[in-house]
Write an enzyme that holds these catalytic residues in place. Structure first.
Site, short mmCIF file in Angstrom:
data_model
loop_
_atom_site.label_atom_id
_atom_site.label_comp_id
_atom_site.label_asym_id
_atom_site.label_seq_id
_atom_site.Cartn_x
_atom_site.Cartn_y
_atom_site.Cartn_z
CD GLU A 1 -2.96 -1.22 2.75
OE1 GLU A 1 -3.29 -2.04 3.12
OE2 GLU A 1 -2.26 -0.16 3.46
CB CYS B 1 2.81 7.56 3.58
SG CYS B 1 3.19 6.21 4.35
CB CYS C 1 5.60 -5.32 9.12
SG CYS C 1 7.26 -4.11 10.35
CB CYS D 1 3.78 -2.56 16.64
SG CYS D 1 5.33 -1.83 16.00
CB CYS E 1 0.78 -2.04 13.74
SG CYS E 1 1.32 -1.67 11.61
N GLY F 1 6.49 -1.84 7.00
CA GLY F 1 7.27 -2.18 6.98
C GLY F 1 7.98 -1.37 7.93
CD GLU F 2 12.09 0.12 11.26
OE1 GLU F 2 11.43 0.40 12.69
OE2 GLU F 2 12.96 0.83 10.11
CB SER G 1 9.82 6.18 9.84
OG SER G 1 8.65 6.23 11.46
CB SER H 1 7.18 4.47 15.91
OG SER H 1 6.84 4.86 14.60
CG HIS I 1 3.62 4.82 19.53
ND1 HIS I 1 3.69 6.02 18.38
CD2 HIS I 1 4.33 4.25 18.42
CE1 HIS I 1 3.59 5.45 17.84
NE2 HIS I 1 3.80 4.93 17.14
CG ASN J 1 -7.16 5.22 11.58
OD1 ASN J 1 -8.46 5.30 11.66
ND2 ASN J 1 -6.71 5.47 10.30
CB CYS K 1 0.76 1.59 8.38
SG CYS K 1 1.61 0.12 8.76
S1 SF4 Z 1 4.53 -0.54 13.54
FE1 SF4 Z 1 5.93 0.05 11.57
S2 SF4 Z 1 7.09 -1.28 12.38
FE2 SF4 Z 1 5.07 -1.28 14.08
S3 SF4 Z 1 4.84 -3.48 12.46
FE3 SF4 Z 1 3.81 -1.77 12.02
S4 SF4 Z 1 4.72 -1.26 10.28
FE4 SF4 Z 1 6.29 -2.57 11.12
#
Ligand code: SF4
Length: 357
Positions: free
Chosen positions: A103, A116, A123, A127, A130, A173-174, A205, A228, A230, A304, A347
């Protein structure tokens, strides 16, 4: 495939879109192209964003044939394009080779456009808040798969007389776990023969991978860094970001201070406001203490909602209260409107939705 004296020679075609200028030059010179051809071909691929060798009009037919025998330009297919009715946000769901879905989200604000992009399909970091984390990790995107997201949306905007201004690696993704491909794709977009985008207009990021923050610091790049965060409480942060168990806040802070000392660049901190979890008055005061030594901008993002997750968005009053505490304590902050809620713009949400259908 050629058959010579009954011997079968298989020529593996190279993905030409993923080659940096130097590598492209090396490959083309081996095939007896001239140096000026390299510049022309790079320009077709990365400036004009052309995806068909036949349209490389200043390259001879003979050379175009050599290109198509030795290289390929990968395809990206748009599966879904959702336009928010509430704000200037658009979401693109793409299919890559091998049926891999990714995406990208386009965010417009006062005639400026930010894309973005995704750096991985899925990933592995898990998290809690997410949507991407609910999918299995499939792969690191290669350079061309990162670039194709940009080129697709850039062409879409160009048709309307607009263009992309900024790129943030905050999609699926990271990005630091795909470090080389992310940095190489930025180099190509930055190239004077490509899109000539300033590196200052890119932001990477991270969830806080300390060794990669150190590697990024060593690069001393103009590319911006976002983190990130949080929560500034190890127990709470580890609950929603397992990566914190390996790289706790003390180590993260140390690496970020070293980054800032070397690069003198402001850091963006992303802070998702989750109701009854990390947005009390006390959380806000703790955050100001954690950030006191940084030159930074905090982006407060109301949670969100993601299907299957039990977290909730705090009330507007709670969001404002948190925001004002930061401002009163001289921390630069923005309180974001939750963008694209009607099109599942967070995301990974669109891909998850599609997989549920
Ligand atoms: S927030 Fe980013 S690093 Fe964390 S699981 Fe989602 S995509 Fe991966």
């Amino acid at each position: 495939m050629y058959i010579i004296n009954m011997k079968v020679i298989i020529i593996e075609k190279l993905n030409i879109s993923g080659l940096k200028y130097d590598t492209l030059e090396k490959e083309l010179l081996k095939l007896n192209f001239k140096k000026y051809n390299v510049k022309q071909i790079f320009n077709w691929l990365h400036n004009k964003m052309e995806d068909n060798f036949d349209n490389f009009s200043n390259i001879s037919k003979e050379n175009r044939n050599i290109l198509s025998k030795n290289f390929f330009i990968p395809e990206i297919t748009l599966l879904d394009h959702l336009i928010s009715e509430n704000d200037n946000t658009e979401k693109f769901l793409f299919k890559l080779q091998g049926n891999v879905l990714i995406e990208s989200v386009l965010i417009g604000h006062k005639n400026r456009y930010t894309l973005c992009v995704s750096s991985q399909a899925g990933c592995a970091l898990g998290c809690e808040f997410c949507a991407t984390a609910t999918m299995k990790f499939e792969k690191n995107l290669d350079i061309s798969e990162i670039l194709m997201q940009f080129y697709y949306v850039q062409k879409y905007l160009n048709q309307k007389g607009n263009k992309l201004d900024n790129v943030v690696f905050m999609g699926m993704g990271e990005p630091f776990l795909n470090f080389d491909n992310v940095m190489d794709s930025i180099d190509i977009l930055n190239s004077i023969d490509g899109q000539n985008c300033s590196k200052r207009n890119f932001t990477v990021s991270t969830s806080g991978l300390v060794p990669y923050i150190e590697k990024f610091t060593d690069l001393d790049s103009q590319v911006n860094l976002a983190v990130s965060l949080h929560s500034v409480n190890d127990e709470y942060r580890s609950k929603i970001m397992p990566v914190n168990k390996k790289y706790p806040l003390k180590d993260l802070k140390k690496s970020l201070l070293a980054y800032q000392k070397k690069t003198k660049k402001r850091i963006s901190f992303e802070y998702i406001l989750i109701d009854d979890f990390n947005c009390s008055k006390n959380d806000a005061f703790e955050l100001t203490k954690f950030l006191r030594e940084f030159s930074c901008l905090v982006n407060l993002i109301p949670y969100n909602p993601v299907a299957g997750k039990s977290y909730a968005t705090p009330s507007k009053t709670r969001q404002q209260e948190f925001y004002r505490i930061l401002l009163k304590n001289n921390i630069n902050a923005t309180l974001r409107e939750t963008k694209g809620q009607d099109i599942a713009a967070a995301c990974g949400q669109l891909k998850v939705k599609r997989e549920l259908i």
